[in-house]
Scaffold this motif. Structure first.
Motif, mmCIF file in Angstrom:
data_model
loop_
_atom_site.group_PDB
_atom_site.id
_atom_site.type_symbol
_atom_site.label_atom_id
_atom_site.label_comp_id
_atom_site.label_asym_id
_atom_site.label_seq_id
_atom_site.Cartn_x
_atom_site.Cartn_y
_atom_site.Cartn_z
ATOM 1 N N LEU A 117 0.835 -1.202 0.000
ATOM 2 C CA LEU A 117 0.000 0.000 0.000
ATOM 3 C C LEU A 117 0.862 1.241 0.000
ATOM 4 O O LEU A 117 2.001 1.208 0.449
ATOM 5 C CB LEU A 117 -0.935 0.044 1.208
ATOM 6 N N GLN A 118 0.275 2.305 -0.542
ATOM 7 C CA GLN A 118 0.940 3.615 -0.461
ATOM 8 C C GLN A 118 -0.003 4.570 0.259
ATOM 9 O O GLN A 118 0.061 4.711 1.462
ATOM 10 C CB GLN A 118 1.361 4.092 -1.838
ATOM 11 N N CYS A 119 -0.968 5.187 -0.468
ATOM 12 C CA CYS A 119 -1.895 6.087 0.250
ATOM 13 C C CYS A 119 -2.856 5.297 1.115
ATOM 14 O O CYS A 119 -3.378 5.805 2.099
ATOM 15 C CB CYS A 119 -2.656 6.970 -0.732
ATOM 16 N N GLY A 120 -3.134 4.050 0.748
ATOM 17 C CA GLY A 120 -3.993 3.200 1.560
ATOM 18 C C GLY A 120 -5.481 3.335 1.296
ATOM 19 O O GLY A 120 -6.276 2.671 1.961
ATOM 20 N N TYR A 121 -5.859 4.174 0.316
ATOM 21 C CA TYR A 121 -7.300 4.369 0.130
ATOM 22 C C TYR A 121 -7.992 3.089 -0.345
ATOM 23 O O TYR A 121 -9.086 2.761 0.109
ATOM 24 C CB TYR A 121 -7.584 5.507 -0.874
ATOM 25 N N CYS A 122 -7.341 2.352 -1.216
ATOM 26 C CA CYS A 122 -7.937 1.123 -1.743
ATOM 27 C C CYS A 122 -7.782 -0.061 -0.793
ATOM 28 O O CYS A 122 -8.432 -1.093 -0.965
ATOM 29 C CB CYS A 122 -7.269 0.756 -3.070
ATOM 30 N N THR A 123 -6.875 0.076 0.176
ATOM 31 C CA THR A 123 -6.405 -1.085 0.940
ATOM 32 C C THR A 123 -7.479 -1.798 1.761
ATOM 33 O O THR A 123 -7.532 -3.039 1.741
ATOM 34 C CB THR A 123 -5.229 -0.664 1.843
ATOM 35 N N LEU A 129 -9.550 -1.023 -7.856
ATOM 36 C CA LEU A 129 -8.678 -0.020 -8.474
ATOM 37 C C LEU A 129 -7.729 0.547 -7.438
ATOM 38 O O LEU A 129 -8.142 0.929 -6.341
ATOM 39 C CB LEU A 129 -9.510 1.117 -9.076
ATOM 40 N N CYS A 130 -6.438 0.575 -7.793
ATOM 41 C CA CYS A 130 -5.425 1.213 -6.965
ATOM 42 C C CYS A 130 -4.685 2.217 -7.827
ATOM 43 O O CYS A 130 -4.181 1.866 -8.889
ATOM 44 C CB CYS A 130 -4.452 0.175 -6.395
ATOM 45 N N ARG A 131 -4.610 3.454 -7.365
ATOM 46 C CA ARG A 131 -3.956 4.488 -8.166
ATOM 47 C C ARG A 131 -2.474 4.626 -7.834
ATOM 48 O O ARG A 131 -1.774 5.406 -8.470
ATOM 49 C CB ARG A 131 -4.640 5.838 -7.934
ATOM 50 N N CYS A 132 -2.012 3.907 -6.811
ATOM 51 C CA CYS A 132 -0.649 4.156 -6.338
ATOM 52 C C CYS A 132 0.350 3.063 -6.677
ATOM 53 O O CYS A 132 1.462 3.356 -7.093
ATOM 54 C CB CYS A 132 -0.632 4.314 -4.820
ATOM 55 N N THR A 133 -0.008 1.811 -6.438
ATOM 56 C CA THR A 133 1.033 0.792 -6.293
ATOM 57 C C THR A 133 1.456 0.108 -7.583
ATOM 58 O O THR A 133 2.503 -0.521 -7.609
ATOM 59 C CB THR A 133 0.557 -0.317 -5.346
HETATM 60 S S1 FES Z 1 -2.534 2.501 -2.218
HETATM 61 FE FE1 FES Z 1 -3.289 4.396 -2.965
HETATM 62 S S2 FES Z 1 -5.032 3.835 -4.132
HETATM 63 FE FE2 FES Z 1 -4.122 1.945 -3.614
#
Ligand code: FES
Ligand code: FES
Length: 166
Positions: free
Chosen positions: A99-105, A135-139
């Motif tokens: 995870l990065q921002c964690g929104y999708c997690t 959907l994940c925008r970060c990883t």
């Molecule tokens: S970790 Fe940022 S949207 Fe998946």
């Protein structure tokens, strides 16, 4: 118009009068203060709102709270066995940088809980097929796949946590 709803969430019973138009996601977040269930697209595409309904992953933005009446719900808040111990799936996401921002997690972890029950030793292709619903925008997904594979190995090696919401 409001209607009484009784649900069991993460092992605790709740009774609330809810607006008949309220989604399960809004009910969990606004009435039960379980804000770990995230809301992204609000039309069933991104998977951020995924929770378990009687053990099955569902989009909480597509279900009305009144439809959950009498059912059992698992959310990300019920995954960890205690306040200072992560669930093996959470631990694998931490260890493998899933995870990065964690929104999708939270949504992915809820899907992974159900997925790993049915696929205790998944191939990468099976993990990727499951992730097609998120959907994940970060990883870039690669580390998420590694995290779920690592979680499968950890769950196979030890007992499942006692408060497993699945
Ligand atoms: S970790 Fe940022 S949207 Fe998946
Ligand atoms: S917020 Fe429910 S699927 Fe995107």
């Amino acid at each position: 118009m409001k209607r009484a709803v009784r649900v069991r969430v993460n092992g605790r019973d709740h009774g609330h009068d809810v607006d008949v138009r309220a989604t399960l996601a809004d009910f969990l977040r606004d009435d039960l203060a379980l804000t770990g269930t995230h809301v992204g697209c609000e039309h069933g595409v991104c998977g951020a709102c995924t929770v378990l309904l009687d053990g099955e992953p569902v989009r909480a933005c597509l279900i009305l709270a009144v439809q959950a009446d009498g059912h059992e719900i698992g959310t990300i808040e019920g995954v960890a066995p205690s306040g200072d111990t992560l669930h093996p799936i959470q631990e694998a996401f931490r260890a493998k940088h899933g995870l990065q921002c964690g929104y999708c997690t939270p949504g992915i972890i809820m899907s992974a809980c159900a997925f790993l029950k049915e696929h205790p030793a998944p191939a990468d292709g099976e993990i990727r097929a499951m992730l097609a619903g998120h959907l994940c925008r970060c990883t870039g997904y690669h580390f998420i796949v590694e995290a779920i594979a690592e979680a499968a190995r950890a769950l196979a090696a030890g007992p499942r946590p006692t408060l497993d919401p699945t």
